[in-house]
Design an enzyme around this catalytic site. Structure first.
Site, PDB file in Angstrom:
ATOM      1  N   ASP A 607     169.177  -1.814  32.846  1.00  0.00           N
ATOM      2  CA  ASP A 607     168.411  -1.847  31.601  1.00  0.00           C
ATOM      3  C   ASP A 607     167.169  -0.966  31.777  1.00  0.00           C
ATOM      4  O   ASP A 607     166.865  -0.500  32.880  1.00  0.00           O
ATOM      5  CB  ASP A 607     168.014  -3.292  31.305  1.00  0.00           C
ATOM      6  CG  ASP A 607     167.541  -3.509  29.876  1.00  0.00           C
ATOM      7  OD1 ASP A 607     167.606  -2.565  29.070  1.00  0.00           O
ATOM      8  OD2 ASP A 607     167.118  -4.635  29.563  1.00  0.00           O
ATOM      9  N   GLU A 610     165.690   4.390  30.067  1.00  0.00           N
ATOM     10  CA  GLU A 610     165.507   5.569  29.213  1.00  0.00           C
ATOM     11  C   GLU A 610     164.702   6.703  29.875  1.00  0.00           C
ATOM     12  O   GLU A 610     164.983   7.858  29.531  1.00  0.00           O
ATOM     13  CB  GLU A 610     164.846   5.159  27.894  1.00  0.00           C
ATOM     14  CG  GLU A 610     165.716   4.324  26.986  1.00  0.00           C
ATOM     15  CD  GLU A 610     165.864   2.887  27.459  1.00  0.00           C
ATOM     16  OE1 GLU A 610     166.872   2.247  27.137  1.00  0.00           O
ATOM     17  OE2 GLU A 610     164.957   2.413  28.173  1.00  0.00           O
ATOM     18  N   ASP A 681     168.430  -3.806  21.526  1.00  0.00           N
ATOM     19  CA  ASP A 681     167.709  -4.968  21.007  1.00  0.00           C
ATOM     20  C   ASP A 681     167.921  -5.136  19.500  1.00  0.00           C
ATOM     21  O   ASP A 681     167.009  -4.914  18.687  1.00  0.00           O
ATOM     22  CB  ASP A 681     166.223  -4.825  21.310  1.00  0.00           C
ATOM     23  CG  ASP A 681     165.942  -4.775  22.805  1.00  0.00           C
ATOM     24  OD1 ASP A 681     166.866  -5.073  23.582  1.00  0.00           O
ATOM     25  OD2 ASP A 681     164.820  -4.429  23.188  1.00  0.00           O
TER      26      ASP A 681
END
Length: 1000
Positions: A607, A610, A681
């Site tokens: 996770d 990015e 999300d």
């Protein structure tokens, strides 16, 4: 030296661990006070290795008078004034530089530009300044007589008459009057091997080889310095030269250039020059007045050489470097792709009316509660567009990982896409596959096919931020069994770690992680833990210590220290996954020896990759951060997440010697080779359920089939109806996981009570029924690139009415799914393309093309079998997929208008990286003797299985068949017929063998 400024000043009523300091250490606190006397060491590095303190008042004191043991490890009040001024106090650096020098004249200053080489001497100050291009508070030049040395850290102390002075780089320099001098006949220019400067900055560059003998000299009257570079407008570099000429008007004299190889000035009398005066600001960043060469210099318009955003400053030492191109899709009215956006499947125009006012943005970001129906950037970026029309299907792949914007508009000859990327090169692939499957196959050949996953990963996953401890894990696991709901994998979010330090466990909440996993393994289940790429800056954390020692972090813009940011653990740095050393290190961290508490059923969730930087611009990394070999982050930003997943995938493969399972939030073209993704999300809202469909369809179009959305929504609390409807759709997602935020109410499938528990159980069991078919679809994806979840236009390319349809979809080529995405709905409008369609539950027949309103009661999601397809299922309800492994198969034949059907099933061990396998092709046909069903087997190796066929269901035959027999055998099979459905029970035929059944 005066050590008085560094004396601890105890706070009234406090002990040693509550002391504050005067001078540069005012208001700082003491931790890790010593319990014994001083420790001595013969070498500085030994002392530093033992100095694992966490404050400004612990470190190493150098005592030259101590002879063989000149270094002492000291803490707390022991760091006081000593008898001799030669003492110097340094502390192991906690912030990514190297050391901190506290003795005068550098008290409390931070070293940013550590020099790896020993001191080097230069005859002139300008030469020393030129080579020392990364100067900071504690790194600089010392002077003695007419000799200059580069020094760093302790070397910058006052000794033997050397005059210590500091120079701080990156300051704004005043406007200079500079003479540009054209150079001809310079023969030694090709021997330059030293660092060079861009016109726009004083930052160091790598070695740059010139290819021409015509250059310009630049002269600064203020400091009598010469610089050599190419003609204005070419490459932006500067090289210091010198001349005996007293002024730029004197063009005769002895000329020299500085040779980085020999570190000396080399005379070259063969140059001739001609001069003209211009005026530059700083080191040539901006022309201040008109001159004959003004237009040839790179302009300094706002944002071209640096810009600010939200309080962040982005330096651009390499200047503006955008690239762009237009691509026209002839005769096309629909284009698709550009994952990831929360927008319709068919891309909207961004120029003109009726669409978006902004272009589609491709820039991977950590987006909190993302908006819908906008072209804003999300977590992943795939710069690929495919176009479909009556003339066929084509694609365009823009291979660029920098921030990219894409405008879509209607052109005179069809749709037009305008691509522009902030940096990089033009690397465009035009794919002329002709058909939807042809284009996606060509794209997959370029970027890689979907990795074939383990079977368990295609079943249901249960996740939450966070299952709080081992007792909670056990209770959830038992809850599924008590309510007879199947699931395969339990997930743990960040709270399972020791202080958000990945590859660790909270010893209080998870004291025996191996035993916890063994309990799951005994039931055939798996576990996934989260591992993010940000590393807590804690000297007690082994990953951080290794990364610092081995240089594995992304560097800041100076290139001299790790880039620091803020994420879940607090202060963090980010591993540089473009560095081969980092990838190798990361891979080895997944070994059982390194990842303590892990077992062979533990898999990984990447996770925040990015990467997410809470205090960074747009919650991500600064673009001028530097990766391996000084590659700017701006050039590779969209690739970072894929590199993280790649390292994790290879780490699991090495540890387990079987197929890895990795879930990634951030991705780029090619990420499909390393696992699965999810849409991040989302919210517990009907609109997010609805928009998950076009988002996942686009992922398949862009060559990444293994995709899903959090069932129930990550943020917010779904009611029972929304949760059920989401499970009904999620059972047909390629990746099927329930997940929720830490602040949401618990929502395990049984918590809403009856009748909701039964309805959710039925939805999840639907996925388990279909696992043989879903696994076969992933085999097709891994060999042909075919999406698992497909838009209707891929299966019905000649039906223009489905080219923009994204509220229903195909699972493979066999099952049509119409999600119910409106609260309170008990009917649904379904478009049936040309052909026969059979209700998956009742086998009621529909004939297309047409739109029909069908019943959709709360317990049902409208799903239909395509006429002409053969579906293979497993119908026995089990607790997980492992327990289904030896179960028999059911074959469902849905005939088309001609009474024909085909299908296939892929069989292997479902685990191994390279395994033997069998592809069974099923065909239902007709001849003069009646209808028949047969198999053809394509073997790869020696794979065998004992699984059999326990039931055959044939739907849609217009003629009755009362008898059936197996070719080559005398006995008949039991045949049941009800209306247009024929059932054969217990034929007990081996699924992986060739056989034929004749009906009459």
């Amino acid at each position: 030296m005066n050590f008085e400024a560094y004396r601890p000043k105890p706070t009234e009523g406090s002990s040693c661990d509550k002391s504050t300091f005067t001078g540069p250490h005012a208001n700082k606190f003491l931790s890790d006070c010593p319990s014994g006397g001083c420790l001595t060491f013969a070498a500085l590095n030994e002392a530093l290795d033992s100095c694992e303190v966490k404050s400004d008042c612990g470190g190493v004191v150098m005592r030259p008078e101590n002879g063989d043991l000149p270094f002492e490890l000291r803490k707390g009040s022991q760091l006081q004034e000593s008898p001799t001024k030669e003492h110097a106090y340094i502390k192991k650096c906690l912030t990514g530089c190297k050391y901190v020098a506290f003795s005068a004249p550098h008290g409390g200053k931070t070293l940013n530009g550590c020099l790896e080489d020993s001191c080097k001497s230069y005859n002139t100050l300008s030469a020393a300044q030129f080579v020392c291009s990364k100067l900071s508070d504690c790194s600089g030049i010392v002077a003695k007589d007419n000799t200059y040395q580069l020094r760093t850290g302790l070397e910058l102390q006052d000794e033997e008459g050397w005059l210590t002075f500091l120079k701080v780089c990156s300051q704004e320099e005043p406007t200079r009057k500079v003479v540009a001098v054209r150079v001809s006949g310079h023969t030694g220019i090709h021997s330059f091997r030293m660092g060079m400067y861009k016109i726009a900055s004083t930052g160091e560059r790598n070695v740059y080889k010139h290819e021409s003998d015509n250059y310009f000299l630049y002269y600064s009257a203020e400091d009598a310095a010469w610089a050599l570079g190419p003609k204005p407008g070419d490459s932006n570099v500067w090289i210091y030269l010198k001349s005996e000429a007293a002024s730029p008007d004197q063009t005769e004299g002895s000329w020299s250039y500085y040779d980085g190889d020999s570190e000396s000035w080399i005379e070259d009398a063969g140059m001739s020059i001609e001069a003209e005066e211009v005026e530059l600001q700083g080191v040539g960043t901006q022309i201040k007045q008109e001159s004959p060469i003004q237009e040839k210099f790179p302009p300094s318009e706002e944002g071209m050489w640096e810009e600010s955003f939200g309080g962040h400053r982005d330096t651009k030492p390499r200047g503006p470097a955008a690239v762009g191109m237009d691509v026209t899709y002839e005769a096309s009215s629909h284009v698709y792709g550009l994952a990831e956006h929360a927008s319709p499947m068919a891309l909207k125009n961004t120029v003109g009316s009726g669409g978006y006012s902004d272009p589609y943005r491709l820039y991977n970001l950590d987006v909190f509660e993302y908006e819908l129906d906008v072209p804003m950037a999300l977590y992943g970026a795939i710069p690929f567009i495919t176009s479909h029309s009556e003339r066929g299907t084509v694609g365009a792949f823009w291979l660029n990982s920098a921030e990219t914007f894409v405008d879509i508009k209607d052109g005179a000859r069809g749709k037009v896409s305008h691509w522009i990327s902030e940096s990089g090169s033009i690397d465009l692939f035009l794919l002329l596959g002709g058909t939807p499957q042809g284009v996606i196959r060509e794209y997959s050949r370029l970027t890689g096919f979907q990795a074939l996953p383990q079977k368990f990963s295609l079943a249901y996953h249960q996740c939450r931020w966070n299952y709080k401890d081992e007792a909670d894990v056990k209770a959830v696991d038992n809850g599924f069994d008590e309510h007879d709901i199947p699931y395969d994998t339990l997930w743990l979010d960040i709270e399972h770690t020791d202080g958000k330090k990945y590859f660790t466990w909270d010893s209080t909440l998870f004291p025996d992680p191996q035993r916890m996993q063994e309990r799951l393994k005994a039931k055939g289940r798996k576990m996934v833990t989260i591992i993010d790429p940000h590393i807590k800056r804690d000297n007690g954390y082994h990953v951080h210590k290794d990364a610092e020692a081995q240089g594995l972090y992304v560097k800041d813009a100076s290139g001299s220290k790790p880039y620091e940011g803020w994420c879940w653990p607090g202060s963090v740095s980010y591993l540089d996954f473009f560095n081969p050393k980092t990838l190798a290190y990361w891979r080895d961290k997944f070994s059982f020896e390194e990842y303590k508490g892990s077992t062979d059923i533990l898999y990984t969730w990447n996770d925040m990759n990015e990467p997410s930087v809470f205090n960074g611009p747009e919650v991500t990394m600064k673009k001028d951060a530097l990766h391996w070999e000084n590659v700017e982050h701006r050039d590779v930003h969209n690739l970072y997440g894929m590199q993280v997943a790649k390292g994790t995938w290879h780490g699991q493969a090495k540890r387990l010697s079987k197929r890895p399972f990795v879930l990634t939030r951030s991705f780029f073209a090619g990420s499909q080779r390393f696992g699965a993704m999810w849409t991040g999300d989302n919210k517990a809202e009907w609109s997010h359920l609805r928009d998950s469909i076009p988002m996942l369809l686009t992922m398949g179009i862009c060559g990444f089939p293994f995709s899903g959305a959090d069932v129930g929504g990550f943020f917010g609390d779904p009611d029972a109806e929304l949760l059920l409807r989401w499970y009904q759709v999620g059972a047909f997602y390629p990746f099927f996981r329930g997940h929720g935020h830490i602040d949401t109410k618990r929502r395990e499938p049984w918590l809403f009570g009856e009748p909701w528990t039964t309805r959710i159980r039925d939805a999840i069991r639907t996925r388990y029924r279909l696992l043989p078919y879903v696994y076969t679809l992933f085999y097709e994806a891994s060999t042909h690139g075919s999406p698992v979840m497909r838009p209707l236009w891929m299966e019905f390319p000649n039906d223009a009415s489905v080219w923009a349809l994204d509220n229903e979809f195909m699972l493979g080529d066999t099952i049509l799914v119409k999600p119910v995405t409106q609260q309170g709905a008990n009917t649904a409008s379904v478009y049936f393309p040309d052909g026969l369609w059979y209700d998956f539950q009742t086998f009621h027949k529909f004939t297309g093309p047409k739109t029909a309103t069908v019943k959709a009661p709360i317990e049902k999601i409208p799903t239909y079998l395509k006429g002409g397809a053969i579906l293979t299922t497993k119908e026995r309800a089990r607790r997980n997929s492992v327990l289904m492994e030896n179960d028999p198969y059911t074959i469902i034949v849905a005939v088309d208008k001609d009474g024909l059907a085909t299908g296939s099933i892929f069989l292997d061990d479902g685990v191994s990286l390279k395994s033997d396998s069998v592809l069974v092709k099923l065909e239902f046909g007709r001849d003069t003797e009646g209808s028949w069903l047969q198999t053809k087997v394509e073997k790869n190796g020696e794979y065998t299985t004992s699984n059999t066929v326990e039931r055959i269901v044939i739907v849609g035959l217009s003629s009755k068949s009362s008898k059936a027999r197996i070719a080559g055998k005398d006995e008949s099979l039991e045949v049941e017929q009800s209306q247009s459905v024929i059932t054969i029970r217990k034929p007990d035929l081996p699924i992986a063998s060739e056989w034929r059944i004749q009906f009459s």
